[in-house]
Write a protein that holds these residues in place. Structure first.
Motif, short mmCIF file in Angstrom:
data_model
loop_
_atom_site.label_atom_id
_atom_site.label_comp_id
_atom_site.label_asym_id
_atom_site.label_seq_id
_atom_site.Cartn_x
_atom_site.Cartn_y
_atom_site.Cartn_z
N ARG A 282 3.65 -7.34 -2.32
CA ARG A 282 4.33 -6.25 -3.03
C ARG A 282 5.82 -6.53 -3.11
O ARG A 282 6.47 -6.28 -4.12
CB ARG A 282 4.12 -4.92 -2.29
CG ARG A 282 2.76 -4.31 -2.54
CD ARG A 282 2.65 -3.01 -1.77
NE ARG A 282 1.34 -2.41 -1.95
CZ ARG A 282 0.90 -1.39 -1.21
NH1 ARG A 282 1.66 -0.88 -0.27
NH2 ARG A 282 -0.30 -0.88 -1.43
N THR B 20 -5.29 -4.85 -1.55
CA THR B 20 -5.39 -3.76 -0.59
C THR B 20 -5.97 -4.24 0.73
O THR B 20 -6.84 -5.12 0.76
CB THR B 20 -6.32 -2.62 -1.11
OG1 THR B 20 -7.27 -3.19 -2.00
CG2 THR B 20 -5.53 -1.55 -1.81
N VAL C 8 -0.37 -7.75 2.15
CA VAL C 8 -0.12 -6.77 1.10
C VAL C 8 1.38 -6.49 1.00
O VAL C 8 1.96 -6.50 -0.09
CB VAL C 8 -0.89 -5.46 1.39
CG1 VAL C 8 -0.51 -4.38 0.38
CG2 VAL C 8 -2.39 -5.70 1.37
N HIS D 131 -2.50 -6.10 6.19
CA HIS D 131 -1.33 -5.33 5.72
C HIS D 131 -0.11 -6.25 5.54
O HIS D 131 0.71 -6.01 4.66
CB HIS D 131 -0.98 -4.23 6.73
CG HIS D 131 -2.08 -3.25 6.95
ND1 HIS D 131 -2.34 -2.23 6.07
CD2 HIS D 131 -3.03 -3.17 7.92
CE1 HIS D 131 -3.39 -1.53 6.49
NE2 HIS D 131 -3.84 -2.08 7.62
N VAL E 97 -8.37 -3.34 3.27
CA VAL E 97 -9.48 -2.43 3.51
C VAL E 97 -9.45 -1.99 4.97
O VAL E 97 -9.57 -0.83 5.30
CB VAL E 97 -10.83 -3.11 3.18
CG1 VAL E 97 -11.98 -2.18 3.44
CG2 VAL E 97 -10.82 -3.60 1.74
N GLU F 277 3.33 -0.28 -5.27
CA GLU F 277 2.08 0.15 -4.63
C GLU F 277 0.88 -0.07 -5.54
O GLU F 277 -0.26 -0.09 -5.08
CB GLU F 277 2.14 1.64 -4.23
CG GLU F 277 2.98 1.92 -3.00
CD GLU F 277 4.47 1.75 -3.25
OE1 GLU F 277 4.95 2.17 -4.33
OE2 GLU F 277 5.15 1.16 -2.39
N GLU G 269 -8.57 -7.27 0.20
CA GLU G 269 -9.30 -7.18 -1.06
C GLU G 269 -8.30 -7.41 -2.20
O GLU G 269 -7.27 -6.73 -2.26
CB GLU G 269 -9.90 -5.77 -1.13
CG GLU G 269 -11.06 -5.56 -2.05
CD GLU G 269 -12.25 -6.47 -1.82
OE1 GLU G 269 -12.84 -6.43 -0.73
OE2 GLU G 269 -12.59 -7.24 -2.74
#
Lengths: 310, 567
Positions: free
Chosen positions: B145, B182, B141, B138, B184, B177, B190
């Protein structure tokens, strides 16, 4: 005295406003985009950056926003160090420059007055000639040369001694301050020596000194109370601007001795077109200079009562 | 004629005054020292930099060094400069990292799989933030972002355009988003690609791809990375002190997963100055363990018989032409004539004269790798032999095509650094002597030069490029017609096609062939005049070992450095 003080302060405020406005206009007239960087960005990012710094608005509006900021004492965020407020930069780095500056000025003033008086006493004799030669040298050699040479000399001394007598660079303790403040104050000291010398000589041959001697005042009293006090007046006049010049002009000394002062932000911001830092440092230093001049004017009135009469 | 000495005061007053003066002098000296003491005390309570130790302390595993500048930005999503990336490379870690011999090795990811359409990274379970929380997928990610989010306005956002939807998000067409990355689960990341990318493993080692923990980032309320305590660390070191513009101190991170491999305990940097003379003086004094030398310090260093190291810092410098149709430099024969008198060997050896600098012969520097070996060995650039006769022939052709009897003065835009001066004057002299061309030097500070480059206000400009990642593409797409950094507006469909091949292909051979072709076009079409590859010369305390110098990425890298008592 009160109205005089108030009048001077009001004049000072107008001067600072003028400095701020002139800098603002000049800064925006300089070609170049403060947000531009080596790597080209897309239009969306460019727009977002402009929005963040308020550059998407017309210049007149930016000026109003900027003036409002000054009134609230907020200069905004730096363009190059995006995490830092200009206020923080000034708050964290000015005390360092001020410390260095105060020491340099104290060094210059004490040295200047003492050496000036000394040369006047020994006029045209050996001490006078030697000191005046050194004075000419100190005035003509730029501070970056003095800084570099004194640092080199320090290195050699430390290496020769085998331990660190004085640190070569850095900041934080008393030992760090000695050499840089002397280097920074050297030029001013030389200038003050000359000034002090000529004003001492002028006073020595003046009528009231002769009168004082004639009426049999003790020589010590003549020297301290009449000669020195009168001769020091012109020195005090230049001291105010000298303090401001020294605290702002320390860029080279700060660079060579790795001192975290405000001077380098003052210079680098212009090169980087860092709008907020340019404005912040200029207005701050402008206000500082103006208040120094006011303080000196008031001090002058205290030393020489004749000035108080308007 | 006898000249009588003017009478001088030898009365008691002079002697008395002298005594007074001495008293005053002694008194003011005491006052001065007292003032110093007071100020030193005042600055110690406001928090100046701490007293610095010696260059190296083997017992405590401490090294002291200087910083050339204050790191401007330690938020990895917005960092762009070398000074910040140097710190970030020590206190943070990406999915992969470079080891001491510049090979990619596992970082936070213990294994990975890169496919034409995407990639999967499996994160190790012992990767920890400095507050003890695990590093999860996370965190990556969130960081990625944030970078492409146009609200963040990150200059390096383009480097994430390889991830699906990265560019669309950055243009404001999609929400962050929608990014093709992502989590997983906590330990599986991923990634979907926008287009095939053959060097994604190199990209994720770059500082911009480092993780940022969302809860911590938000808890700082816009002050993330503003101070040492506004950051949370997952790298081999952590920053324990940051006095802006004065002092940065890194200490070994006890929670780093590979802590046993880190042998230094403290990297102390209590000096911040861009003055190379001052840095070398500090080194001589034994205050710091390493110094980068400037031209002025070289003689001294030779005399002292220092053991100097040198390496390429990765960047290439060249003269760019303006290809806008109204400019004379858009004429091939004129450029060709200039190219045929250009001799980068002469420039580097006789004019610049700094060790470590290499004469450039191509846009692609010597350290880049090709399919198996060095790129430049696999694809030697076409050699341009200086030829005065041929140059003059081309100049005549240029005059005919342009319909002028004499070529009017050309403007050479340049920077204000000493080396840029030397370079500009060299070219002014060279082009005048060889071709009778008048060159006007337009010297500008950085931002103004950039402004003039972007608006096309030049005929030639002294430019340079530093690599973002260790793939030829970091240089290869510079002259693509759509590239914003192509400030001379060179537009050649043949070159564009090769750039597309290099961008979209996964096969190393096909890609390198494309770069070889780009290199050939740049030289055959005289698109630029290569000048030099910049090098750095440094000296290191012999007790300090294992420091890694790199052309791209964290430089220098102290992660694997160690100290020895007797070298």
């Amino acid at each position: 005295m009160l109205t005089y003080t108030l009048k001077r302060i009001l004049q000072g405020i107008v001067t600072v406003w003028f400095i701020a406005t002139a800098t603002f206009v000049a800064m925006h007239a300089v070609p170049g985009d403060p947000l531009a960087n080596q790597r080209a960005t897309n239009e969306q990012i460019q727009r977002n950056l402009e929005q963040r710094y308020g550059l998407d608005r017309p210049v007149s509006e930016q000026y109003v926003v900027f003036l409002g900021g000054i009134l609230r004492g907020d200069f905004g965020i730096s363009f190059t160090q995006e995490n830092r407020r200009v206020n923080d930069i000034i708050r964290e780095n000015f005390p360092v420059s001020a410390t260095l500056g105060i020491l340099a000025v104290a060094f210059a003033a004490l040295g200047g007055i003492l050496f000036g008086a000394l040369t006047a006493l020994f006029r045209d004799r050996l001490p006078d000639l030697v000191i005046m030669f050194l004075v000419i040298l100190a005035i003509s050699v730029p501070s970056f040369v003095v800084a570099a040479f004194s640092q080199l000399a320090l290195v050699d001394i430390n290496v020769y001694l085998g331990f660190s007598l004085l640190p070569v660079a850095g900041w934080g303790t008393l030992r760090h301050m000695i050499v840089p403040s002397m280097v920074l104050g050297l030029g001013t000291m030389a200038y003050l020596t000359r000034l002090m010398r000529s004003s001492m000589l002028e006073i020595t041959s003046s009528d009231f000194i002769r009168t004082a001697r004639a009426k049999g005042l003790p020589p010590a009293r003549i020297f301290l109370k009449h000669q020195l006090r009168n001769a020091v007046l012109p020195v005090v006049t230049v001291l105010g601007p000298a303090i401001a010049a020294i605290t702002t002009g320390g860029f080279v000394v700060e660079l060579v001795f790795a001192i975290p002062g405000l001077g380098r932000y003052f210079v680098e911001a212009v090169q980087q077109l860092d709008y907020t830092v340019i404005m912040g440092t200029t207005v701050f230093y402008g206000a500082f200079l103006v208040s120094m001049v006011i303080v000196v004017d008031l001090l002058y009135g205290w030393i020489d009562p004749r000035v108080r009469v308007e | 004629m006898m000249v009588e000495q003017p009478p001088t005061y030898r009365d008691p007053m002079s002697r008395l005054a002298m005594r007074q003066l001495l008293w005053l002098g002694a008194l003011s000296l005491v006052g001065f020292v007292a003032l110093m003491g007071a100020l030193a005390w005042a600055s110690s309570i406001t928090g100046g930099s701490a007293i610095a130790g010696r260059a190296i302390d083997v017992e405590t595993g401490t090294i002291t060094r200087a910083l050339a500048q204050e790191p401007p930005q330690l938020d990895s999503t917005r960092a762009t400069d070398q000074a910040s990336i140097f710190i970030l490379g020590h206190v943070m870690e990406g999915l992969l990292r470079y080891d001491a011999s510049n090979r990619l090795v596992p970082g936070v990811a213990e294994r990975w799989d890169i496919r034409p359409d995407g990639a999967t990274f499996w994160l190790r379970d012992d990767a920890r933030w400095s507050d003890g929380r695990p590093v999860t997928a996370h965190d990556f990610v969130f960081a990625w972002r944030t970078i492409v989010d146009p609200a963040n306005a990150a200059e390096y956002a383009f480097i994430l355009y390889y991830v699906k939807n990265g560019e669309a998000i950055n243009r404001g067409e999609l929400s962050p988003e929608a990014l093709g990355a992502t989590a997983v689960d906590d330990r599986t990341l991923e990634v979907e690609f926008e287009r095939p990318v053959g060097f994604f493993d190199k990209l994720v080692a770059f500082a911009v791809y480092f993780p940022v923990r969302e809860d911590f980032y938000r808890s700082r309320d816009g002050r993330y990375a503003a101070d040492a305590e506004d950051l949370v660390y997952n790298g081999p070191f952590m920053m324990t002190r940051w006095v802006h513009g004065a002092h940065v101190r890194l200490e070994k991170n006890p929670l780093y997963w590979n802590r046993d491999a880190v042998r230094l305990n403290v990297i102390d940097m209590p000096y911040v100055t861009a003055d190379t003379g001052a840095v070398v003086n500090l080194f001589k004094d034994g205050s710091i363990a390493t110094a980068t030398l400037g031209a002025e310090q070289l003689d001294d260093a030779m005399k002292l018989r220092w053991n100097l190291g040198r390496y390429s810092d990765g960047s290439v410098f060249y003269i760019d032409f303006n290809f806008r149709p109204e400019r004379l430099t858009s004429n091939f024969h004129l450029r060709r004539a200039l190219q045929l008198v250009n001799d980068s060997g002469e420039l580097v050896n006789k004019v610049i004269g700094l060790p470590g600098y290499l004469p450039a012969v191509s846009l692609f520097p010597i350290w880049l790798n090709g399919v198996e070996g060095p790129f430049r060995q696999e694809y030697p650039p076409p050699v341009v032999i200086p030829d005065l006769e041929l140059a003059r022939t081309h100049l005549e052709l240029a005059k005919q095509e342009l319909g002028v009897a004499e070529i009017p003065p050309l403007v050479l835009l340049t920077g204000d650094a000493p080396i840029a001066n030397k370079q500009a004057e060299y070219f002014q002299n060279l082009f005048d002597r060889a071709l009778g061309l008048e060159i006007r030097i337009d010297k500008q500070i950085f931002k103004q030069r950039l402004d003039k480059m972007t608006s096309g206000d030049f005929d030639m400009v002294a430019a340079g490029w530093g690599p973002d990642f260790a793939d030829p593409l970091t240089f290869g797409d510079l002259y693509a017609s759509w590239n914003g950094n192509n400030r001379g507006k060179y537009n050649n469909p043949a070159l564009d096609e090769q750039v597309r091949i290099a961008q979209n292909s996964l096969d190393p051979r096909t890609r390198m062939d494309a770069f070889g072709e780009i290199q050939r076009i740049l030289i055959d079409d005289a698109v630029q005049l290569p000048n030099y590859e910049r090098g750095l010369v440094y000296v290191e305390d012999p007790r300090l070992k294992g420091v890694v110098h790199r052309s791209v990425g964290t430089d220098p890298d102290y992660t694997t450095a160690y100290l020895v008592e007797n070298p």
